[in-house]
Design a protein around this motif. Structure first.
Motif, PDB file in Angstrom:
ATOM      1  N   PRO A 283      19.009 -42.957  22.884  1.00  0.00           N
ATOM      2  CA  PRO A 283      19.234 -41.748  22.997  1.00  0.00           C
ATOM      3  C   PRO A 283      19.486 -40.856  20.854  1.00  0.00           C
ATOM      4  N   TYR A 284      19.699 -42.030  20.104  1.00  0.00           N
ATOM      5  CA  TYR A 284      19.441 -41.452  18.891  1.00  0.00           C
ATOM      6  C   TYR A 284      18.321 -41.347  18.334  1.00  0.00           C
ATOM      7  N   GLY A 285      17.344 -41.885  18.914  1.00  0.00           N
ATOM      8  CA  GLY A 285      15.980 -42.348  18.828  1.00  0.00           C
ATOM      9  C   GLY A 285      15.948 -43.372  17.564  1.00  0.00           C
ATOM     10  N   ASN A 286      15.136 -43.014  16.417  1.00  0.00           N
ATOM     11  CA  ASN A 286      14.802 -43.982  15.194  1.00  0.00           C
ATOM     12  C   ASN A 286      15.616 -43.074  13.804  1.00  0.00           C
ATOM     13  N   SER A 287      15.848 -44.116  13.513  1.00  0.00           N
ATOM     14  CA  SER A 287      16.751 -43.466  11.945  1.00  0.00           C
ATOM     15  C   SER A 287      15.651 -42.062  11.527  1.00  0.00           C
ATOM     16  N   PRO A 288      16.943 -41.251  10.762  1.00  0.00           N
ATOM     17  CA  PRO A 288      15.945 -39.948  10.842  1.00  0.00           C
ATOM     18  C   PRO A 288      15.160 -41.025   8.789  1.00  0.00           C
ATOM     19  N   GLU A 289      14.028 -40.096   8.258  1.00  0.00           N
ATOM     20  CA  GLU A 289      13.993 -41.527   7.245  1.00  0.00           C
ATOM     21  C   GLU A 289      14.201 -40.265   6.080  1.00  0.00           C
TER      22      GLU A 289
ATOM     23  N   ARG B  15      20.201 -53.967  13.575  1.00  0.00           N
ATOM     24  CA  ARG B  15      19.378 -52.759  13.341  1.00  0.00           C
ATOM     25  C   ARG B  15      20.864 -51.544  13.097  1.00  0.00           C
ATOM     26  N   LEU B  16      20.921 -50.843  12.975  1.00  0.00           N
ATOM     27  CA  LEU B  16      20.885 -49.613  12.868  1.00  0.00           C
ATOM     28  C   LEU B  16      20.415 -47.933  13.768  1.00  0.00           C
ATOM     29  N   ASN B  17      20.644 -47.512  14.790  1.00  0.00           N
ATOM     30  CA  ASN B  17      19.819 -46.430  15.141  1.00  0.00           C
ATOM     31  C   ASN B  17      17.899 -47.271  15.680  1.00  0.00           C
ATOM     32  N   GLY B  18      17.769 -48.350  15.548  1.00  0.00           N
ATOM     33  CA  GLY B  18      16.707 -48.830  15.825  1.00  0.00           C
ATOM     34  C   GLY B  18      16.033 -49.818  14.643  1.00  0.00           C
TER      35      GLY B  18
ATOM     36  N   ASN C 263      24.503 -48.246  17.840  1.00  0.00           N
ATOM     37  CA  ASN C 263      24.082 -46.681  17.740  1.00  0.00           C
ATOM     38  C   ASN C 263      25.056 -46.174  17.231  1.00  0.00           C
ATOM     39  N   ILE C 264      24.837 -45.567  16.113  1.00  0.00           N
ATOM     40  CA  ILE C 264      26.374 -44.652  15.563  1.00  0.00           C
ATOM     41  C   ILE C 264      26.243 -43.451  15.321  1.00  0.00           C
ATOM     42  N   ASP C 265      26.705 -42.459  16.262  1.00  0.00           N
ATOM     43  CA  ASP C 265      26.188 -40.828  15.324  1.00  0.00           C
ATOM     44  C   ASP C 265      27.015 -40.706  14.093  1.00  0.00           C
ATOM     45  N   ASP C 266      25.930 -39.500  14.329  1.00  0.00           N
ATOM     46  CA  ASP C 266      26.832 -38.694  12.843  1.00  0.00           C
ATOM     47  C   ASP C 266      27.973 -39.002  11.519  1.00  0.00           C
ATOM     48  N   ARG C 267      29.281 -38.331  12.716  1.00  0.00           N
ATOM     49  CA  ARG C 267      30.931 -37.952  12.534  1.00  0.00           C
ATOM     50  C   ARG C 267      31.156 -39.447  12.261  1.00  0.00           C
ATOM     51  N   THR C 268      30.620 -40.245  13.667  1.00  0.00           N
ATOM     52  CA  THR C 268      31.656 -41.979  13.481  1.00  0.00           C
ATOM     53  C   THR C 268      30.578 -42.646  12.542  1.00  0.00           C
ATOM     54  N   MET C 269      29.841 -42.391  12.064  1.00  0.00           N
ATOM     55  CA  MET C 269      29.564 -42.717  10.471  1.00  0.00           C
ATOM     56  C   MET C 269      30.424 -42.314   9.602  1.00  0.00           C
ATOM     57  N   HIS C 270      30.472 -41.397   9.013  1.00  0.00           N
ATOM     58  CA  HIS C 270      30.654 -40.703   7.942  1.00  0.00           C
ATOM     59  C   HIS C 270      32.272 -41.808   8.046  1.00  0.00           C
TER      60      HIS C 270
ATOM     61  N   GLN D 272      16.486 -52.127   6.448  1.00  0.00           N
ATOM     62  CA  GLN D 272      15.026 -50.893   5.086  1.00  0.00           C
ATOM     63  C   GLN D 272      15.450 -49.822   6.208  1.00  0.00           C
ATOM     64  N   ASN D 273      16.676 -49.604   6.072  1.00  0.00           N
ATOM     65  CA  ASN D 273      17.064 -48.069   7.300  1.00  0.00           C
ATOM     66  C   ASN D 273      16.891 -47.050   6.187  1.00  0.00           C
ATOM     67  N   THR D 274      16.115 -45.810   5.297  1.00  0.00           N
ATOM     68  CA  THR D 274      15.805 -45.627   4.719  1.00  0.00           C
ATOM     69  C   THR D 274      17.618 -44.199   4.691  1.00  0.00           C
ATOM     70  N   LYS D 275      17.973 -43.815   5.874  1.00  0.00           N
ATOM     71  CA  LYS D 275      18.587 -42.958   6.191  1.00  0.00           C
ATOM     72  C   LYS D 275      20.172 -43.819   5.567  1.00  0.00           C
ATOM     73  N   ALA D 276      20.469 -45.101   5.744  1.00  0.00           N
ATOM     74  CA  ALA D 276      21.966 -45.387   5.458  1.00  0.00           C
ATOM     75  C   ALA D 276      21.804 -45.929   3.957  1.00  0.00           C
ATOM     76  N   GLN D 277      20.665 -46.126   3.577  1.00  0.00           N
ATOM     77  CA  GLN D 277      20.512 -47.182   2.086  1.00  0.00           C
ATOM     78  C   GLN D 277      20.237 -45.827   1.398  1.00  0.00           C
TER      79      GLN D 277
HETATM   80  C1  LIG Z   1      21.663 -41.605  14.036  1.00  0.00           C
HETATM   81  O1  LIG Z   1      21.525 -41.280  14.872  1.00  0.00           O
HETATM   82  C2  LIG Z   1      21.830 -39.989  15.413  1.00  0.00           C
HETATM   83  C3  LIG Z   1      22.060 -39.291  15.907  1.00  0.00           C
HETATM   84  O2  LIG Z   1      20.835 -39.195  16.186  1.00  0.00           O
HETATM   85  C4  LIG Z   1      21.866 -39.481  13.692  1.00  0.00           C
HETATM   86  O3  LIG Z   1      22.843 -38.323  13.558  1.00  0.00           O
HETATM   87  C5  LIG Z   1      22.322 -40.190  12.507  1.00  0.00           C
HETATM   88  O4  LIG Z   1      22.346 -39.489  11.935  1.00  0.00           O
HETATM   89  C6  LIG Z   1      21.901 -41.338  12.754  1.00  0.00           C
HETATM   90  N1  LIG Z   1      22.072 -42.107  11.080  1.00  0.00           N
HETATM   91  C7  LIG Z   1      21.688 -43.084  10.480  1.00  0.00           C
HETATM   92  C8  LIG Z   1      22.230 -43.624   9.936  1.00  0.00           C
HETATM   93  O5  LIG Z   1      20.557 -43.136  11.008  1.00  0.00           O
END
Ligand SMILES: *[C@@H]1O[C@H](CO)[C@@H](O)[C@H](O)[C@H]1NC(C)=O
Ligand SMILES: *[C@@H]1O[C@H](CO)[C@@H](O)[C@H](O)[C@H]1NC(C)=O
Ligand SMILES: *[C@@H]1O[C@H](CO)[C@@H](O)[C@H](O)[C@H]1NC(C)=O
Ligand SMILES: *[C@@H]1O[C@H](CO)[C@@H](O)[C@H](O)[C@H]1NC(C)=O
Ligand SMILES: *[C@@H]1O[C@H](CO)[C@@H](O)[C@H](O)[C@H]1NC(C)=O
Ligand SMILES: *[C@@H]1O[C@H](CO)[C@@H](O)[C@H](O)[C@H]1NC(C)=O
Ligand SMILES: *[C@@H]1O[C@H](CO)[C@@H](O)[C@H](O)[C@H]1NC(C)=O
Ligand SMILES: *[C@@H]1O[C@H](CO)[C@@H](O)[C@H](O)[C@H]1NC(C)=O
Ligand SMILES: *[C@@H]1O[C@H](CO)[C@@H](O)[C@H](O)[C@H]1NC(C)=O
Ligand SMILES: *[C@@H]1O[C@H](CO)[C@@H](O)[C@H](O)[C@H]1NC(C)=O
Length: 823
Positions: free
Chosen positions: A47-53, A275-278, A244-251, A283-288
């Motif tokens: 359900p998290y799909g790909n990590s946002p770019e 992998r993180l969110n797929g 697959n980690i939601d944004d709040r738990t990540m922070h 190479q995870n642009t959102k994380a790095q």
């Molecule tokens: C992971 O997916 C969640 C749910 O879509 C999103 O809120 C979060 O920002 C994503 N995190 C990363 C690092 O991709």
């Protein structure tokens, strides 16, 4: 850090590992609770799909105190050719576990990267310190810093520029995860402080620290992809598991200690295997780009875990700055000739325009700024000790990789002894980490017993050498396996130390080290009557990288050994050496009078046990995790099987429990536990009084002030809002330390999923008998905020916060409340 078993160096064996034929894919754990079958309704990536770019990758500017070093790094980069630039960001096979080649034309002697979190692994005459889990048990900032600095001095003495330490991910979502012991605690606040102190210690000694593994590396099973059976390093059968980690738990959980690391000016961050969110973590642009370099303002460099790179241009754009150890693909680092996603591809990509040269320049700025900052360019910076080179098992036989001149990097006296008087520190750290879990009838400290028996295979000398990568049967266990291990130069075992003590006291000491024999025997048939005054039972639990633990029990039938001894011995004292969480089913046995958890204490294991048993040390360690009554009480187990699903993306783990791991889970579900988070007994007694909660700022707003990002993120998050203080009194008749712990309960207006209470402060005063001291806890804005996923901001919820101070997470002695935000 990847690791290959010491003896498993033959290329053919590695090929079979790569091909997934030797247990990388699924463990043989039979417990059904661990099987995972992907539900049909979950799409391939979940359900998290790909990590946002998040593009482009932010440039470093050296702001936050590194400006001068940054300018020197810029001047260095200006002199590099495109080919040299490629070399600067790509590891090479060489003397250290990771190497950046010298560029003699520019007087650059290269970079030596060495494992690991408790010792310089590829070295002789170096110390093995306590493991992260033990260091966490101290709850002592000064010790955490002192330990980091002492290690830093040894790394520097051996010529390492970069220490691949400390570990703050795995955080410890599950007690089964194979690397938890390398890091500190599943509590992000405690781990955050332990991480920062360790980093400052290393860097105060002039060595670059590396916060690893970024991020979501919470299990070992399928941390890497499984490759095609034909041994191809690019054709994958199944991708690595996706956390697959939601944004709040990540922070609020997994990113939290990395924020402390960046705030502490860590030089480097190592991206993780899975992998993180797929999308692969490296190479995870959102994380790095988004979280680490953007939101947290990280000015150093991201290096890959060993073989964690799965693309070239995409990884560079995604924020990766250094490919380690340089070769292709996962575990491909032994195949230099297979090429690299970096190396020659970097220069080719610059030339054909697929990566801007300025991005590669930024990568090198990031790498070289800490090098200048710590004066590693200076003439007097030690060269790599020649004795370390043949100990490096990372690249196979030296003849296969030593094709270039490393003389600029290696030299000086060989086998330099860098241990100084660190044995005294290791003993001190082990003592401060000792957790006394049970002490009935004042069984401890011992009062010079004249007849002692010691039982268990953990008591004596290791029989399989001092560089252990196996769960060997016989011998005291003071460190786990994998890249986080250390090479012992000596080990003071519990049996050695007890012999010394018994000799001194003129006591009779009997010993049985064979667990099978003890468990199967009526021990009254073994010992010389009468019953010994005390029976010490030594248990151990192994853990290693690349593998998750199969149970929370003790190894080698430890529980049966305890039961066998306790059946006959009315004063049975259990001492454990363990990677982390164990269940203690024998804890209620009336003859088990005392239990000591020593975790992995390092080389002074034996003397530190004697110190606590005989009262030279008054134990003050506290559990950095929860000990449940039943293994099933824990949530969030690792995913160890995907059943018959052969799909490329079959391996998924959903962190659906959110923030509720360890005590946050037990509190939320109101589950009774055997030993709660923060618990640990003393030989003395303590009280708390005079709680005061003083606002340090007035007119506090829910949202932080929008200040320019500095290392660690918005500086407003680190501002002290409240000063909570209390008085700790030693009400007993023994001197000793005690940990005052502050827990905060958020108001009801905080969003669903907010933990019942969270650790937000700790202080460990040392108090003579009868003495009182005031402790204070500075509560920062971050401590009172939650991450709001809608506004993408840390917010303080309205309403009353409850502050409780006590000696564990379930032993509060004083509390009070405050409404932080004026509505
Ligand atoms: C992971 O997916 C969640 C749910 O879509 C999103 O809120 C979060 O920002 C994503 N995190 C990363 C690092 O991709
Ligand atoms: C980084 O700096 C270069 C100039 O060196 C510039 O061209 C590029 O746009 C900058 N990138 C970002 C993300 O600011
Ligand atoms: C190995 O197998 C993969 C598919 O599983 C294929 O794409 C690749 O070409 C094969 N490599 C060799 C060297 O046969
Ligand atoms: C470039 O990367 C590819 C993998 O995509 C690899 O096969 C090749 O050997 C690399 N080239 C060099 C020069 O390392
Ligand atoms: C440019 O070079 C890189 C690295 O070798 C390669 O991956 C990429 O496909 C090339 N792009 C073009 C357009 O040739
Ligand atoms: C270790 O040696 C250093 C310097 O030689 C000294 O300052 C320190 O007090 C010693 N520490 C211990 C615990 O003996
Ligand atoms: C340990 O004891 C068992 C049971 O008596 C015996 O079978 C085994 O050989 C012993 N192991 C060693 C190494 O002596
Ligand atoms: C405790 O030890 C005594 C010997 O001291 C023994 O007689 C007794 O049965 C033991 N108790 C249990 C519950 O095993
Ligand atoms: C896996 O496949 C086997 C053989 O087809 C079948 O017996 C078994 O039930 C399957 N297991 C699952 C979990 O689907
Ligand atoms: C917090 O309170 C303690 C005790 O009153 C005091 O010593 C300390 O300076 C205070 N800290 C701040 C930041 O106000």
């Amino acid at each position: 850090m990847a690791f290959t078993k010491h003896h498993a160096l033959a290329a053919s064996l590695l090929v079979s590992q790569i091909a997934g034929q030797s247990g990388f894919a699924t463990s043989d754990r039979s417990d059904d609770a661990f099987s995972f079958v992907q539900p049909a309704e979950w799409p391939i990536l979940g359900p998290y799909g790909n990590s946002p770019e998040v593009l482009p990758s932010p440039n470093t500017t050296g702001h936050g105190g590194w400006e001068d070093a940054f300018q020197r790094a810029q001047a260095f980069v200006d002199q590099l050719t495109v080919e040299e630039k490629a070399l600067m960001v790509t590891g090479a096979e060489g003397p250290c576990v990771g190497n950046i080649q010298p560029i003699e034309r520019l007087g650059f002697n290269g970079l030596c990267l060495q494992d690991g979190p408790l010792s310089i692994r590829y070295a002789d005459y170096a110390s093995v310190f306590s493991a992260g889990v033990s260091a966490a048990c101290t709850w002592d900032r000064d010790i955490l810093h002192e330990r980091g600095m002492a290690m830093g001095k040894e790394f520097k003495g051996k010529g390492a520029h970069v220490a691949l330490a400390p570990v703050c991910g795995a955080l410890g979502r599950s007690g089964y995860a194979g690397r938890n012991w390398e890091g500190f605690s599943p509590d992000q606040y405690l781990t955050g402080i332990a991480t920062a102190q360790t980093i400052m210690g290393f860097q105060d000694a002039g060595v670059q620290a590396t916060a690893k593994h970024y991020i979501g590396n919470e299990q070992e099973t399928q941390r890497n992809p499984t490759f095609a059976k034909n041994g191809s390093l690019t054709a994958k059968d199944q991708e690595a598991i996706s956390s697959n980690i939601d944004d709040r738990t990540m922070h609020e959980a997994y990113l939290w200690p990395f924020a402390n690391a960046v705030k502490a000016n860590v030089a480097s961050v190592m991206c993780s295997y899975q992998r993180l969110n797929g999308s692969y973590a490296c190479q995870n642009t959102k994380a790095q780009n988004g979280l680490l370099k953007g939101e947290l303002g990280f000015q150093g460099y991201i290096m890959s875990d060993w073989g964690a790179v799965h693309s070239g241009v995409a990884s560079m754009e995604g924020g990766l700055d250094m490919n380690m150890p340089g070769g292709l693909g996962s575990y491909g680092f032994t195949f230099k000739d297979a090429g690299s996603y970096f190396g020659g591809n970097v220069s080719a990509a610059i030339r054909n325009g697929s990566i801007p040269e300025s991005r590669v320049d930024d990568m090198i700025h990031r790498i070289m700024t800490p090098y200048y900052l710590f004066g590693q360019d200076k003439e007097n910076y030690p060269l790599v000790d020649p004795s370390s080179v043949p100990l490096n098992t990372n690249f196979g036989p030296r003849s296969q990789w030593d094709r270039q001149d490393w003389s600029a990097m290696v030299g000086g006296e060989s086998s330099r002894d860098v241990r100084s008087n660190h044995s005294a520190l290791i003993r001190k750290h082990a003592n401060a980490a000792t957790v006394l879990l049970k002490n009935a009838n004042n069984a401890l400290p011992l009062k010079a017993p004249r007849s002692i028996a010691i039982f268990g295979n953990d008591a004596g000398n290791p029989t399989e050498g001092f560089y252990n990568q196996d769960n060997y049967e016989f011998g005291n266990l003071v460190v786990g396996g994998g890249s986080g291990t250390g090479r012992l130069t000596y080990l003071d075992t519990p049996l050695d130390a007890l012999k010394r003590k018994a000799y001194e006291d003129g006591a009779l000491l009997q010993q049985w080290l064979n667990n099978t024999l003890i468990a199967e025997s009526d021990v009254t048939d073994l010992w010389i009557a009468p019953e010994p005054e005390v029976c010490i039972v030594m248990l151990k639990t192994w853990a290693e990288e690349a593998d998750d633990r199969e149970s929370l029990g003790f190894d080698w039938n430890g529980e049966a050994v305890v039961n066998s001894v306790a059946k006959a011995c009315g004063n049975t004292v259990v001492v454990t050496h363990s990677a982390g969480i164990n269940l203690y089913p024998f804890a209620d046995h009336p003859n088990v009078t005392a239990i000591i958890a020593a975790h992995y204490p390092g080389t002074e294991s034996g003397q530190s046990m004697i110190d606590t048993l005989y009262g030279i040390n008054n134990p003050s360690g506290k559990l950095p995790y929860t000990v449940a009554y039943d293994g099933d009480d824990y949530n969030a187990p690792p995913v160890t099987s995907v059943g018959n699903n052969t799909g490329q993306y079959a391996w998924q783990v959903y962190f659906e429990e959110g923030l509720e791991i360890d005590y946050r889970h037990f509190d939320a579900k109101n589950i009774d536990v055997r030993y709660e988070f923060g618990f640990g007994l003393s030989y003395s007694t303590f009280e708390l009084s005079d709680l005061s909660i003083e606002p340090v700022q007035t007119d506090i707003t829910s949202e932080p002030e929008d200040l320019p990002i500095a290392p660690g993120g918005n500086p407003a998050l680190w501002e002290t809002l409240y000063n909570v203080s209390a008085t700790v009194t030693n009400t007993g008749d023994r001197d000793g330390a005690q940990v005052a712990q502050l827990y905060v309960a958020f108001p009801d207006s905080a969003p669903e999923g907010t933990p019942v209470q969270q650790l937000r402060g700790f202080e460990k005063p040392y108090l003579c008998a009868g003495e009182s001291k005031q402790v204070s806890f500075e509560i920062m804005r971050r401590d009172l905020s939650y991450w709001d996923v809608v506004s993408q901001q840390w917010l303080i919820p309205e309403g009353e916060f409850k502050f409780s101070v006590g000696f564990s997470s379930r032993d509060f002695r004083v509390d009070g409340a405050a409404t932080v935000v004026d509505a």
